[in-house]
Write an enzyme that holds these catalytic residues in place. Structure first.
Site, PDB file in Angstrom:
ATOM      1  N   ASP A   1       0.831  -1.193   0.000  1.00  0.00           N
ATOM      2  CA  ASP A   1       0.000   0.000   0.000  1.00  0.00           C
ATOM      3  C   ASP A   1       0.875   1.256   0.000  1.00  0.00           C
ATOM      4  OD1 ASP A   1      -3.009   0.655   0.581  1.00  0.00           O
ATOM      5  OD2 ASP A   1      -1.880   1.973   1.934  1.00  0.00           O
TER       6      ASP A   1
ATOM      7  N   GLU B   1       1.402  -0.620  -4.979  1.00  0.00           N
ATOM      8  CA  GLU B   1       0.165   0.134  -5.155  1.00  0.00           C
ATOM      9  C   GLU B   1       0.498   1.625  -5.075  1.00  0.00           C
ATOM     10  OE1 GLU B   1      -3.709   2.067  -3.603  1.00  0.00           O
ATOM     11  OE2 GLU B   1      -1.800   1.931  -2.564  1.00  0.00           O
TER      12      GLU B   1
END
Lengths: 645, 645
Positions: free
Chosen positions: B373, B402
């Protein structure tokens, strides 16, 4: 992160090349992780200077940053980049966003005040006091006084001080110090004339000397040349001497090829007694300088069988399987009159030292320009060392590489230090070839290190176009060379007298080449191109756009025989559009699609086209304009482009 | 000289990326001064191997050389280049030229014989004897026996032996050993399905668990997915917890965002008790593996205010000016439920060590795929270290970045080691945007290190095209993702059930997003796209062309709503042409200009177009072919292209 830096030649292995005052624009991708504000500076210094000078960089787009500077002096410069996360600018940016959203700013102002106080500690003198005062002022702003807070955060002087006294330990300095070689202005813009001194005569029976050569300096200077290049002036070998038209059966009267260097009279530091003495060379040089012309000598590191080196340093030459000295070969061709030096000799150090002493000797005689014969047949490291050694002592020395070999080898020689380079120009005679080649060599990366010197002819190259095209071909090639390249030269008087007879059909050699015999030239021939050459060289002198290789742009024409290109000076003040009819026989006409933005012209705008060759003026309008060139009259326009505003 | 080597990422600072069996084509400019024959070899070895393996290089053109190899194993490889002047090949070439010119060869044969004898001394075993015999044979050829001499010089075995036993001290080895990271095959070709375990339920009052999630493995596998990616499964913080639709006033029943990691129940190494236990995770993983599906976990290095780190390692978090912990901000937005870790903490070593232990912990639980993330908000060096450390021990670990940030930052993350990367695909919905973006990322240099993973939707991204285009939009985006990228994924069941209501007009957030609440999905809805998804994934499985990112070529169409592109396998045996109608409302028709050479088709040749989505077959001929796609039926063709020969 600082990456993809331009200009950077082969990971910084080689320098870029400039002349004093030329612009150096440096760009790079500069970014950091996270969302903080990034800032960056270009840093540069001259070799020997202790301190860097800084230029703030500007963000262009997509994390690409740019800054520029101009070197002032000849010599070596270093440049690099520095980037950092600017915590204070980040704070100021975020403060403004929060203020816009009506949030309480109390804590942010406190944080900002701490930043300013810390910078004050790093500052000295008046700046400390200013920053302390600013910190105090900041502490007095209340968290709900958004207007005062934002005004404070936008203070340019504050931001500049905070940047100057930032915590520099977090700066990222680009991993390399890149190098720039700043050459004398003549490296960038020069106009060469090649002439055999022994042909400075009115009778083949009485070959010219350096003294007689001096009598032709006015002739050369009057045409507008500023470099007079002499083929080798050293003693010429007798053994295996070549006769007229490269014959292997010379007569006693044949003078031999100047490139067969060395005889009982000496080698690379001697002057052929038939040409004169060092004093004569000095007199020639001084007279040339009086007329703004610099002498260039030929450096051909090879020996005739009679060169003193052959006896004194037999180990500098390779042996054949029978023990004899290996002569030059390009199988099946044999050049028994030339012994190549063996750079793989076990005695390389002494050989290199001696060759350096050759250069230094001629520099001591006031010669600073050298045209180097066939450098690609000697080792790359040798040239890097030799040119480096020379320029360390004489930074204004100029070396022109006479290499006609594969493109990457030619580029490598330029990277290694050659100031200028011969090119494939002589074999680029069509619009497509010229456009492709000059696009390649006028743009980065090539333009960062390679300075072309264009020759329509040389004693070795009389191309088919000149052989068959007559006067219009000579004029077209002259205009192309003089306007496509800031450096160009001609081999005369063969060029201006339009000598165009080859040794035989299909050969690029001249019949009765001056390489092997004395030629007598009628320099006053009324058909001579000397007047036109003077005109072209004077246009070059008046127009700075023609004194640089950048700023070249080709414009489309609808006729493959018509080539059109513009040269624009860096400040866009000087705007030239050249159109040449490449067909030496037929009148050609067509439409030129002028790229108006090159000239900062608006769509549909009218502008004056002043043909500097004929002084005729035309009014053009918008993109599409008609042109017609009759080779029997003049196959080229050199227009100065001026808006009518 | 060996220069301009490709592939080489940032001067060799970063590795190129491949999977086992993939081709690595290495090229470089290789040349020498002079006219001797140059030869070169590519050398490569796996990390740990003592010896290089060699591939002879071939001259392509203009001093450009090339060779290729295929790595066999996952892990690190090194590659470099070696060039040399081949004196014997030079001798052989010159001998032939002299023979052709009828020259006496006595001395040349003697020289050659010396070459061979010297090589015999460097050789060993049988090769010595062979070379000695060859040398003797050479000595017997007479200088006027051109035929025998030339035949000898052209002997391929001799030339190979002479090359092998050349004097290697003169070899030039490229200055850098370049690095290649060979990842597992799934790094190159994978099909992802993202699912919230807590939504594996039939009632919002009774949130799903890992055990219930396991009951949906068949559902996922049946559609043809091979990676099941779970959002964070760790305990969720209570302090500042967000309610439904990101509300700051949650009810006691709201489960919170899985990305607000950490509570009294533990942090990044714990499982949310509401989801189950490590044993449940193991059971889920094992069941998934039985169905050919690998689990991927989310790595979000950030903490809720209740994370144990906040108490145990207060120094890992930044402080605000009032001493409180700095929460995440993107001014003016505030995320009080998230505390970012401070990677500039004075205790960085302990922090990095702890985060590495998080990865290693999950690897010990059998997890090898991590979706990371927001990696761009953590320092670049941290990722290079963390991924390097992990892959040194577990070379088959896969990290998906990401990051939706600036292009150069995304590329840098890939260079630093991220195996796959999210992309801008979700925002590339027009033909022009798709063509430009996929051309950029499918070609070198980007394709050498950046592996895109395409997502038509994610829990954060419901783009306007999906919101407004309905079923045809979902199908078009599915086909684009699955055929433009060898790696793609969907966030389900929102995708197959065509969930398309945004939080509000202009937002890309889902209304009633699963990020903040449990959702109940009717996976058996007859309108579900699951059948079509199964078909598309099965086409990917059957067609190797779709399992690589290279071999992509766009074909012109005369309708801006029709995009056409081909994917061709490296051996050109598998040939796919995809055509998508980007207009989700209207039937679109037009002409496709098929680039025939991509399919090795001759001008005017007929070929069969087999639509793998519908099994319908069409006969096309030559370049220009008509196509018509009705979004109400099916907005895409995935054609297999087969010549009719």
């Amino acid at each position: 992160m600082i990456e993809s830096v331009l200009p950077e030649i082969d990971d910084g292995r080689f320098p870029i090349a400039r002349t004093p005052g030329e612009l150096v624009t440096v760009s790079a991708d500069i970014f950091a992780d996270g969302h903080d504000v990034v800032d960056a500076a270009l840093q540069y210094r001259r070799d020997g200077d202790a301190d860097w000078q800084y230029e703030p960089m500007q963000l262009v787009t997509n994390d690409r940053w740019e800054a520029a500077f101009r070197p002032r002096n000849v010599g070596i410069y270093f440049y690099s980049l520095r980037g950092w996360v600017d915590r204070f600018k980040t704070w100021a940016r975020d403060l403004r966003k929060k203020a816009d959203a009506g949030q309480d700013l109390t804590l942010d102002l406190k944080t900002g005040s701490q930043f300013v106080a810390a910078a004050a500690k790093r500052a000295s003198g008046a700046d400390t006091q200013i920053l302390n005062a600013l910190s105090a002022r900041l502490r007095k702003i209340t968290g709900n006084d958004a207007a005062a807070a934002v005004a404070f955060s936008e203070d340019e002087d504050l931001l500049a001080l905070m940047s100057r006294y930032r915590e520099r330990t977090g700066d990222t300095v680009y991993q390399r110090e890149l190098v720039m070689r700043v050459d004398p202005a003549r490296a960038r813009y020069s106009t060469w004339y090649e002439m055999f001194p022994r042909s400075c005569t009115t009778s083949a029976e009485s070959p010219g000397t350096l003294r007689e050569c001096a009598e032709y300096v006015e002739y050369v200077a009057d045409m507008g040349f500023d470099v007079l290049y002499l083929p080798p002036i050293h003693p010429i070998g007798v053994t295996e001497r070549k006769g007229k038209n490269n014959s292997t059966t010379p007569t006693a009267a044949d003078p031999g090829s100047p490139w067969a260097i060395g005889s009982k009279d000496g080698g690379h530091k001697a002057i052929n007694p038939e040409l004169g003495t060092l004093a004569d060379l000095r007199a020639l040089r001084e007279k040339a300088e009086l007329h703004g012309v610099e002498l260039a000598l030929d450096i051909a590191f090879q020996c005739s069988p009679d060169h003193p080196y052959v006896k004194e340093h037999r180990e500098w030459f390779r042996s054949r399987a029978d023990g004899s000295v290996q002569y030059a070969e390009n199988p099946p061709k044999k050049y028994q009159d030339i012994y190549p030096l063996d750079f793989e000799t076990s005695n390389y150090a002494a050989l290199a030292e001696e060759l350096r002493s050759v250069i230094f000797f001629w520099v001591s005689q006031g010669i600073k320009i050298f045209r180097v014969d066939n450098p690609h047949t000697k080792p790359f490291p040798f040239w890097e060392w030799l040119i480096g050694e020379t320029q360390r002592k004489y930074p204004d020395a100029i070396f022109l590489a006479e290499a006609f070999t594969r493109p990457k080898v030619m580029y490598r020689l330029a990277k290694l230090g050659f100031t200028q380079s011969y090119t494939y120009f002589a074999w680029k005679n069509t619009k497509a070839d010229l456009t492709e080649y000059f696009t390649e060599i006028s743009e980065p990366p090539v333009s960062e290190f390679f300075r072309p010197n264009l020759w329509p002819n040389t004693p070795d190259i009389l191309n088919e176009y000149l052989q068959k095209g007559g006067r219009p071909a000579f004029i077209a090639r002259l205009v192309l060379a003089a306007t496509l390249g800031a450096n160009y030269g001609i081999y005369g008087p063969a060029f201006e007298l339009m000598e165009n007879v080859p040794l035989r059909e299909g050969s690029e050699e001249y019949l009765d080449s001056e390489k092997y015999q004395v030629r007598v030239w009628n320099r006053n021939d009324p058909k001579s191109l000397k007047g036109l050459i003077r005109r072209v060289n004077s246009i070059r002198r008046d127009h700075v756009a023609l004194q640089h290789n950048n700023g070249l742009k080709f414009h489309t024409t609808d006729n493959p025989m018509l080539i059109a290109y513009s040269k624009i000076s860096e400040d866009r003040g000087d705007k030239i559009l050249v159109i040449v009819n490449l067909d030496p026989v037929n009148r050609q006409m067509g439409w030129v699609d002028v790229v108006l933005k090159e000239f900062r012209l608006a769509a549909g705008e009218s502008y004056e086209m002043n043909d500097l060759l004929t002084d005729k003026k035309y009014i053009w309008q918008g993109t599409r304009n008609y042109v017609e060139l009759n080779p029997a009259v003049l196959p080229a326009h050199i227009f100065r482009v001026e808006p009518l505003r």
